[in-house]
Design a protein around this motif. Structure first.
Motif, short mmCIF file in Angstrom:
data_model
loop_
_atom_site.label_atom_id
_atom_site.label_comp_id
_atom_site.label_asym_id
_atom_site.label_seq_id
_atom_site.Cartn_x
_atom_site.Cartn_y
_atom_site.Cartn_z
N GLN A 165 -0.93 -1.40 -24.94
CA GLN A 165 0.05 -1.73 -23.90
C GLN A 165 -0.29 -3.03 -23.19
OE1 GLN A 165 2.98 -0.21 -23.47
NE2 GLN A 165 2.33 0.97 -25.24
N LYS A 166 -1.57 -3.30 -22.99
CA LYS A 166 -1.98 -4.56 -22.41
C LYS A 166 -1.56 -5.73 -23.31
CE LYS A 166 -4.41 -3.84 -18.56
NZ LYS A 166 -4.08 -4.50 -17.26
N ALA A 177 2.15 -6.12 -22.94
CA ALA A 177 2.53 -6.64 -21.62
C ALA A 177 2.22 -8.13 -21.49
CB ALA A 177 1.81 -5.84 -20.54
N HIS A 178 1.12 -8.59 -22.11
CA HIS A 178 0.75 -10.00 -22.05
C HIS A 178 1.47 -10.85 -23.09
CE1 HIS A 178 -2.34 -9.75 -18.98
NE2 HIS A 178 -2.89 -8.71 -19.59
N ASN A 211 6.38 3.03 -21.65
CA ASN A 211 6.08 1.64 -21.32
C ASN A 211 6.68 0.66 -22.32
OD1 ASN A 211 4.32 1.68 -18.91
ND2 ASN A 211 3.03 2.96 -20.19
N ASP A 212 6.66 1.02 -23.60
CA ASP A 212 7.16 0.11 -24.62
C ASP A 212 8.64 -0.17 -24.44
OD1 ASP A 212 4.71 -0.13 -25.78
OD2 ASP A 212 5.02 1.50 -27.19
N GLU A 269 9.40 -2.98 -22.27
CA GLU A 269 9.13 -4.30 -22.83
C GLU A 269 10.33 -4.81 -23.63
OE1 GLU A 269 7.97 -7.01 -26.03
OE2 GLU A 269 8.55 -4.93 -26.27
N TYR A 292 6.16 -1.77 -13.68
CA TYR A 292 5.67 -2.27 -14.96
C TYR A 292 5.59 -3.79 -14.89
CZ TYR A 292 5.46 -3.28 -19.93
OH TYR A 292 5.07 -3.75 -21.16
N PRO A 293 4.53 -4.42 -15.41
CA PRO A 293 3.39 -3.87 -16.16
C PRO A 293 2.16 -3.59 -15.31
CG PRO A 293 3.40 -6.24 -16.40
CD PRO A 293 4.56 -5.91 -15.49
N VAL A 328 -0.08 -0.56 -16.24
CA VAL A 328 -0.89 -0.52 -17.47
C VAL A 328 -2.34 -0.83 -17.10
CG1 VAL A 328 -1.13 -1.33 -19.84
CG2 VAL A 328 1.14 -1.24 -18.78
#
Length: 468
Positions: free
Chosen positions: A136-137, A140-141, A200-201, A204, A235-236, A239
């Motif tokens: 997830q990091k 997110a980045h 979380n995805d 994104e 979010y994010p 995470v």
């Protein structure tokens, strides 16, 4: 498998969202006032049906609930535990008179076998779950995209996460107790892993922006898509290891950016639930050691005679296992994490259909299947509600049978077919003669619950011990 729950729990109703009136400053930040029921009709159906369900609630069999609501039948709850106390005394006296011991330790030696190996294996299984935070990091980045790189990595990891522990139980040659615990814990952690990653995805995905653009001119009331119901995390920013560990500990299988919380941990309440956990487990042990272990391995006894002997011991174990998991253990973890929604079950004992039972008896799994299987099947694969319900039952039945394969080390599909038989039973329960008579429907439900577990126990144990 699941891709389009990006609007999950976008709506935070009166119980969770303070009254706020502001304008939309960007296309990704919506400020909100309260949303009332009649206003939900103006939202797309895909969004409106996903109202946040977490709210401060206590479990129905909690002693404080029984006292505060002045339930007229709370005396029967007290009677049950007094009866269990006399049951233990009676069993001890019986064992001492017949064998000179208060309690046999055969079952203890069975489930304590390779205890250290089981603990280390469980720690390694849970530790591997932190790979999800790293993934997830990376997403997110912007180092990788969810579609399709992240999606492929996530699915490969989930498959590996499930089948490596299954292989490990066979490699270690654990008895059925250790194998059953390890695979059940693995499956529950897999559901947490899946819910965390896909929640979380989907934030994104660029597809979320389209939904927000469509809504920004219709609703000034919504806040909760990128924010938690409490409004203190988005979010994010969620995470993190701290947030992920918190999710692993809270007694729910469905990930949210935030949950309703209690103000503090109550030491006496926690002590009561821990004491109830050990007390209930002791009851479970006595019942299993005295009335089940001596009978089930005896393949010389006819099946129907064994079934008759197992009816009450299995029902007792069923009730005790339910209580120890959903009233004791879940409440212990809820208290430790200040998790305020203690609605881990509803009044499943009043069910008049198997469909109602499936919804009520295990709310954490029900919520997971509802969001990540049933709703996602409709949205991602455009299945009808009937086909999505069938898919949910089918997947649930396969998972149940997988547990029995690990426990018994054989593929027999007894539990699978018994689970799937609930579909015609649900249809049968909708007949006017049963549907219009709640007493008859409830009796039909309890009749099936009395017969099902001992029948499965006899069938699987016969397979195991007959080949030894």
């Amino acid at each position: 498998m699941l891709q389009t729950t990006q609007a999950e729990d976008i709506i935070s109703v009166k119980k969770h969202t303070p009254s706020i009136k502001s304008t939309i400053t960007t296309t990704t930040t919506l400020s909100a006032t309260l949303i009332y029921d009649d206003e939900l009709n103006r939202l797309p159906k895909k969004i409106a049906k996903r109202v946040v369900t977490f709210q401060p609630r206590s479990s129905q069999l909690d002693r404080e609930t029984l006292d505060s609501h002045q339930y007229p039948f709370r005396g029967f709850f007290t009677l049950f535990w007094i009866a269990m106390g006399f049951y233990i005394i009676q069993t001890g006296v019986k064992n001492f008179q017949s064998a000179g011991i208060l309690l046999d330790l055969t079952f203890f030696r069975l489930f304590s076998q390779d205890a250290l190996g089981l603990i280390l294996s469980d720690v390694c299984m849970v530790g591997s779950m932190f790979f999800a935070v790293l993934l997830q990091k990376a997403i997110a980045h912007g180092w990788i995209r969810w579609r399709y790189t992240g999606m492929i990595i996530q699915h490969i990891f989930q498959v590996t996460f499930l089948f490596v522990p299954i292989y490990w139980t066979f490699f270690k040659g654990w008895p059925w107790v250790q194998s059953g615990f390890f695979v059940l814990h693995t499956i529950s952690m897999l559901m947490k892993l899946h819910s965390y990653s896909f929640y979380n995805d989907e934030r994104e995905e660029g597809e979320k922006q389209q939904i927000l653009d469509q809504l920004k001119n219709k609703i000034e009331q919504v806040e909760g898509y990128l924010h938690s119901p409490t409004g203190n995390i988005r979010y994010p920013e969620n995470v993190t290891l701290t947030n992920y560990i918190d999710f692993l500990l809270v007694p729910t299988l469905v990930y949210e950016l935030g949950y309703p919380r209690t103000e503090k941990i109550r030491p006496w309440y926690l002590f009561e639930k821990i004491l109830a956990t050990f007390g209930t487990f002791f009851l479970l042990y006595v019942n299993t050691e005295t009335y089940i272990i001596p009978v089930l391995p005896n393949v010389s006894t006819s099946i129907h005679n064994t079934m008759v002997q197992m009816l009450f011991p299995f029902m007792m174990n069923y009730l005790l296992i339910f209580y120890i998991i959903f009233e004791c253990i879940c409440n212990v973890f809820a208290e430790l994490t200040c998790f305020a929604d203690r609605n881990f079950y509803d009044d499943w004992w009043n069910s008049i259909t198997w469909e109602e039972f499936a919804r009520k008896w295990n709310k954490p799994v029900h919520h997971f299947l509802l969001r990540h299987v049933y709703q996602s099947s409709i949205e991602s694969y455009k299945l009808s509600k009937r086909d999505a319900a069938f898919m949910t039952f089918f997947l649930s039945s396969l998972i149940h049978e997988l547990v029995m394969v690990v426990v018994s080390k054989k593929i027999r599909m007894y539990l699978f077919f018994l689970q799937m038989s609930q579909l015609p039973l649900i249809w049968l329960s909708k007949l006017p003669a049963i549907k219009g008579n709640k007493w008859l429907g409830n009796a039909f439900f309890w009749f099936g619950l009395f017969l099902g577990p001992p029948m499965l126990g006899v069938l699987y144990c016969r397979e195991v011990f007959a080949s030894d």
